[in-house]
Design an enzyme around this catalytic site. Structure first.
Site, PDB file in Angstrom:
ATOM      1  N   ARG A  82      98.422  97.625 -30.319  1.00  0.00           N
ATOM      2  CA  ARG A  82      97.009  98.224 -30.828  1.00  0.00           C
ATOM      3  C   ARG A  82      96.359  98.940 -29.736  1.00  0.00           C
ATOM      4  O   ARG A  82      95.510  98.675 -29.273  1.00  0.00           O
ATOM      5  CB  ARG A  82      96.304  97.254 -31.311  1.00  0.00           C
ATOM      6  CG  ARG A  82      95.056  97.903 -32.193  1.00  0.00           C
ATOM      7  CD  ARG A  82      93.892  96.865 -32.259  1.00  0.00           C
ATOM      8  NE  ARG A  82      93.354  96.741 -30.864  1.00  0.00           N
ATOM      9  CZ  ARG A  82      92.433  97.529 -30.356  1.00  0.00           C
ATOM     10  NH1 ARG A  82      92.172  98.449 -30.817  1.00  0.00           N
ATOM     11  NH2 ARG A  82      92.160  97.000 -29.090  1.00  0.00           N
TER      12      ARG A  82
ATOM     13  N   ASN B 252      87.224 104.069 -29.969  1.00  0.00           N
ATOM     14  CA  ASN B 252      87.825 104.927 -28.991  1.00  0.00           C
ATOM     15  C   ASN B 252      89.337 105.482 -29.386  1.00  0.00           C
ATOM     16  O   ASN B 252      89.878 104.591 -30.548  1.00  0.00           O
ATOM     17  CB  ASN B 252      88.244 104.174 -27.775  1.00  0.00           C
ATOM     18  CG  ASN B 252      87.191 103.949 -26.820  1.00  0.00           C
ATOM     19  OD1 ASN B 252      86.364 104.767 -26.463  1.00  0.00           O
ATOM     20  ND2 ASN B 252      86.815 102.650 -26.228  1.00  0.00           N
TER      21      ASN B 252
ATOM     22  N   LYS C 178      93.764 100.138 -16.511  1.00  0.00           N
ATOM     23  CA  LYS C 178      92.533  99.125 -16.424  1.00  0.00           C
ATOM     24  C   LYS C 178      92.509  98.545 -15.283  1.00  0.00           C
ATOM     25  O   LYS C 178      91.226  98.294 -14.401  1.00  0.00           O
ATOM     26  CB  LYS C 178      93.048  98.057 -17.439  1.00  0.00           C
ATOM     27  CG  LYS C 178      91.838  97.294 -17.795  1.00  0.00           C
ATOM     28  CD  LYS C 178      91.040  97.750 -19.115  1.00  0.00           C
ATOM     29  CE  LYS C 178      90.029  97.044 -19.980  1.00  0.00           C
ATOM     30  NZ  LYS C 178      89.736  97.573 -21.143  1.00  0.00           N
TER      31      LYS C 178
ATOM     32  N   TYR D 269      91.251 106.752 -17.404  1.00  0.00           N
ATOM     33  CA  TYR D 269      91.085 105.727 -18.396  1.00  0.00           C
ATOM     34  C   TYR D 269      90.882 106.386 -19.841  1.00  0.00           C
ATOM     35  O   TYR D 269      91.139 107.636 -19.932  1.00  0.00           O
ATOM     36  CB  TYR D 269      90.277 104.559 -18.035  1.00  0.00           C
ATOM     37  CG  TYR D 269      90.611 103.356 -19.079  1.00  0.00           C
ATOM     38  CD1 TYR D 269      91.935 102.818 -18.838  1.00  0.00           C
ATOM     39  CD2 TYR D 269      89.672 102.680 -19.697  1.00  0.00           C
ATOM     40  CE1 TYR D 269      92.301 101.835 -19.624  1.00  0.00           C
ATOM     41  CE2 TYR D 269      90.015 101.585 -20.638  1.00  0.00           C
ATOM     42  CZ  TYR D 269      91.259 101.425 -20.693  1.00  0.00           C
ATOM     43  OH  TYR D 269      91.845 100.376 -21.508  1.00  0.00           O
TER      44      TYR D 269
ATOM     45  N   GLU E  31      95.415  92.597 -23.329  1.00  0.00           N
ATOM     46  CA  GLU E  31      94.705  93.905 -23.629  1.00  0.00           C
ATOM     47  C   GLU E  31      95.240  94.714 -24.724  1.00  0.00           C
ATOM     48  O   GLU E  31      96.547  94.698 -24.654  1.00  0.00           O
ATOM     49  CB  GLU E  31      95.036  94.824 -22.244  1.00  0.00           C
ATOM     50  CG  GLU E  31      94.276  96.331 -22.455  1.00  0.00           C
ATOM     51  CD  GLU E  31      92.727  96.126 -22.467  1.00  0.00           C
ATOM     52  OE1 GLU E  31      92.059  97.287 -23.159  1.00  0.00           O
ATOM     53  OE2 GLU E  31      92.015  95.172 -22.079  1.00  0.00           O
ATOM     54  N   ASP E  32      94.647  95.147 -25.663  1.00  0.00           N
ATOM     55  CA  ASP E  32      95.302  95.936 -26.865  1.00  0.00           C
ATOM     56  C   ASP E  32      96.241  95.274 -27.678  1.00  0.00           C
ATOM     57  O   ASP E  32      97.230  95.916 -28.062  1.00  0.00           O
ATOM     58  CB  ASP E  32      95.549  97.318 -26.380  1.00  0.00           C
ATOM     59  CG  ASP E  32      94.430  98.252 -25.921  1.00  0.00           C
ATOM     60  OD1 ASP E  32      93.273  97.669 -26.417  1.00  0.00           O
ATOM     61  OD2 ASP E  32      94.992  99.422 -25.820  1.00  0.00           O
TER      62      ASP E  32
ATOM     63  N   ASP F  86      89.262  93.281 -25.063  1.00  0.00           N
ATOM     64  CA  ASP F  86      88.923  93.921 -26.382  1.00  0.00           C
ATOM     65  C   ASP F  86      87.917  93.181 -27.140  1.00  0.00           C
ATOM     66  O   ASP F  86      87.088  93.693 -27.612  1.00  0.00           O
ATOM     67  CB  ASP F  86      90.253  94.357 -27.235  1.00  0.00           C
ATOM     68  CG  ASP F  86      91.274  95.135 -26.379  1.00  0.00           C
ATOM     69  OD1 ASP F  86      90.852  96.061 -26.136  1.00  0.00           O
ATOM     70  OD2 ASP F  86      92.294  94.480 -26.294  1.00  0.00           O
TER      71      ASP F  86
END
Length: 565
Positions: free
Chosen positions: A157, A418, A175, A104, A246-247, A270
């Site tokens: 993103r 990150n 994940k 990850y 996610e993202d 997030d």
């Protein structure tokens, strides 16, 4: 909490020969027994020696050490995962400290950028806008029928790297690997999904190897209708699934969460997961200092959906500790690229409006500028806690950190962006600029800092401390929704396992070797809160713990028995 290992029963399977060896969830490789080799037509297809999983893991570890770059190690581990999932998880669990950053963050960022280049084998589901009318058929093609956790992204993103198109699939894969490695959720119950709605990354569109839909991203009604078609298809196929967003880009993340959190069991890691682990870290740090979070003044750099999500959860926690909502909000200051958020700022996003400071309350501030910079805010607020979620490197300058330390003898500094290339300041610099007095927690992993003959361990404020336990708790309790109170119970439980709180020294967060213990404790707290909130059927504490034990998957081989299809 005592870890109970359930006895593994024999598994009856219809596959044999090369087909069985190509099935990652069932393949044992050289660990197939002599009897199994006879029964499943494997004689002569494997070397003579029958090995244990630990012997296999030792060979894999030796091979892993032969790779020199992190991306090559990532590719190697993904190859094992796509060949023999049980061995993959045994190997990762044996070397979690070493391998978590490889499977990850931060290495997964490079894997997403190079997804089409390093692609080896299909994993998960790719749903392109071109196939929107085949949504039900696509989900019916998933070979695992009992899916309990889905992680979905649209790749817009990815970490701090922006639009990676279908390369974003690396994030759901990584994940879900942590859901299993840290939270004991069977890999057979997990499904990574990427919604391929095009990409605005011109470099990808020009790349002859790019494997996604070569089209600019769809937007507005087209986009939301497509996502809704996906949600409805998921509800039809797996009505009790846990869906993790996610993202997604800031403009879509909060609207999607608000739209679906009461329609399907879902959350956005997030926003909510980052908030939960950050609040857990801050509760622990405050307790270690003999105070409460409600006594601290907090400044954020970054007022996007993640930063605002953390801020709202901090405000909720400080209200639980006794503050009024007004008093709680007056202690949180949000700074973005346009300066401090105030009630006189135009064009605020909906989730930012409750986090502004009243301009009339700032008239006494020492500043000559209309735009109040991070340095202005630190100088006037004199914060105890500084949190970075800006995605921009180097914004916690020496001047800012030294100004903070001038008024706070033991500052808490959390550069959470990150990957490591985007961090607001390095732990090495923060420790030096505060003369070794800062408590530092980062979003990406950093080695301990050596400064003036002393070693400072750096806690990684990793969402993996939170989301695997939430997933396990939801599965074990049968929760139909994830409430704010369930997330808060996860934060409180995480804080209880802080070595700094328990022992008065060490890391503010538990060591990774203890993460399964922490995940099980969080699962119990989350499941119990779900029952109290009425989103799960009430049972005894013993029954809930038994459900957690029964659902906790072990990376061990089971005996196989042959059956017909």
């Amino acid at each position: 909490m005592e870890t109970k290992i359930k006895k593994q029963r024999s598994l009856y399977i219809p596959y044999a020969g090369p087909v069985l060896l190509e099935f990652p969830l069932l393949n044992k490789g050289s660990a197939f027994s002599i009897e199994e080799r006879r029964n499943f037509n494997l004689l002569g297809l494997l070397p003579e020696v029958v090995e244990s999983i630990e012997e296999q893991a030792e060979r894999a570890w030796i091979q892993y050490q032969g790779f020199k770059t992190e991306i090559d190690k990532h590719i190697y581990l993904r190859n094992i995962q796509d060949t023999n999932e049980t061995l993959f998880y045994r190997l990762v669990q044996n070397h979690l400290d070493e391998m978590m950053p490889v499977i990850y963050t931060p290495t997964v960022g490079a894997a997403c950028e190079r997804f089409s280049e390093i692609y080896r084998r299909a994993r998960g589901v790719f749903i392109s806008y071109q196939n929107r009318h085949n949504m039900d058929d696509i989900l019916q093609n998933v070979p695992n029928h009992n899916i309990k956790v889905i992680v979905v992204t649209d790749g817009e993103r990815i970490l701090g790297l922006g639009d990676q198109g279908i390369g974003g699939m690396g994030i759901p894969i990584g994940k879900l690997s942590l859901y299993t490695a840290c939270g004991g959720i069977s890999p057979a119950y997990t499904l990574p999904v990427v919604l391929d709605v095009g990409t605005n990354n011109q470099q990808l569109l020009n790349d002859p190897l790019y494997m996604g839909w070569r089209n600019p991203r769809i937007t507005d009604d087209e986009y939301y209708e497509f996502v809704d078609e996906f949600i409805q298809a998921v509800k039809q196929r797996w009505p009790d699934v846990l869906l993790q967003f996610e993202d997604f880009a800031q403009k879509n993340a909060m609207p999607l969460l608000n739209r679906y959190r009461d329609e399907i069991c879902s959350f956005n890691d997030d926003i909510q997961g980052t908030a939960a682990v950050t609040v857990g870290t801050l509760i622990a740090a405050s307790r270690a200092a003999g105070s409460q979070l409600s006594e601290q003044k907090i400044v954020f750099l970054g007022a996007g959906s993640a930063g605002c999500g953390i801020a709202e959860q901090i405000i909720a926690q400080t209200q639980r500790e006794g503050l009024s909502e007004e008093a709680a909000r007056q202690k949180v200051f949000m700074v973005d690229r346009f300066g401090l958020l105030t009630d006189q700022m135009p064009n605020l996003l909906s989730f930012q409006t409750k986090l502004v400071q009243k301009r009339e309350n700032l008239q006494h501030w020492d500043s000559e500028s209309e735009v109040l910079s991070l340095l202005d805010v630190v100088r006037n607020v004199k914060p105890d806690i500084l949190i970075g979620v800006s995605g921009q490197t180097g914004l916690f300058t020496e001047e800012i950190i030294r100004e903070m330390h001038k008024h706070c003898p033991r500052p808490i500094v959390m550069p959470l962006s990150n990957p490591t290339s985007r961090v607001e300041a390095t732990p090495q610099d923060i420790i030096a600029w505060t003369e070794g007095n800062a408590l530092v927690a980062t979003g990406s992993p950093f080695a301990p800092v050596a400064w003036k003959d002393k070693i400072y361990p750096i806690a990684q404020c990793n969402n993996a401390y939170i989301f695997p336990g939430i997933g396990l708790g939801v599965i074990a309790s049968g929760a139909s929704r994830i409430t704010d109170e369930m997330l808060m119970s996860a934060s409180e439980t995480l804080a209880k396992y802080s070595p700094l709180v328990l022992n008065g020294e060490g890391l503010v967060l538990p060591e990774l070797k203890d993460i399964q213990t922490v995940s099980r404790a969080i699962a119990f707290a989350v499941g119990k809160m779900a029952q109290q909130q009425g989103v799960a059927v009430k049972t005894s504490a013993e029954a809930l713990q038994q459900a957690i034990d029964e659902n906790f998957w072990q990376a061990e081989y089971r005996d196989y028995r042959r059956t017909s299809i």
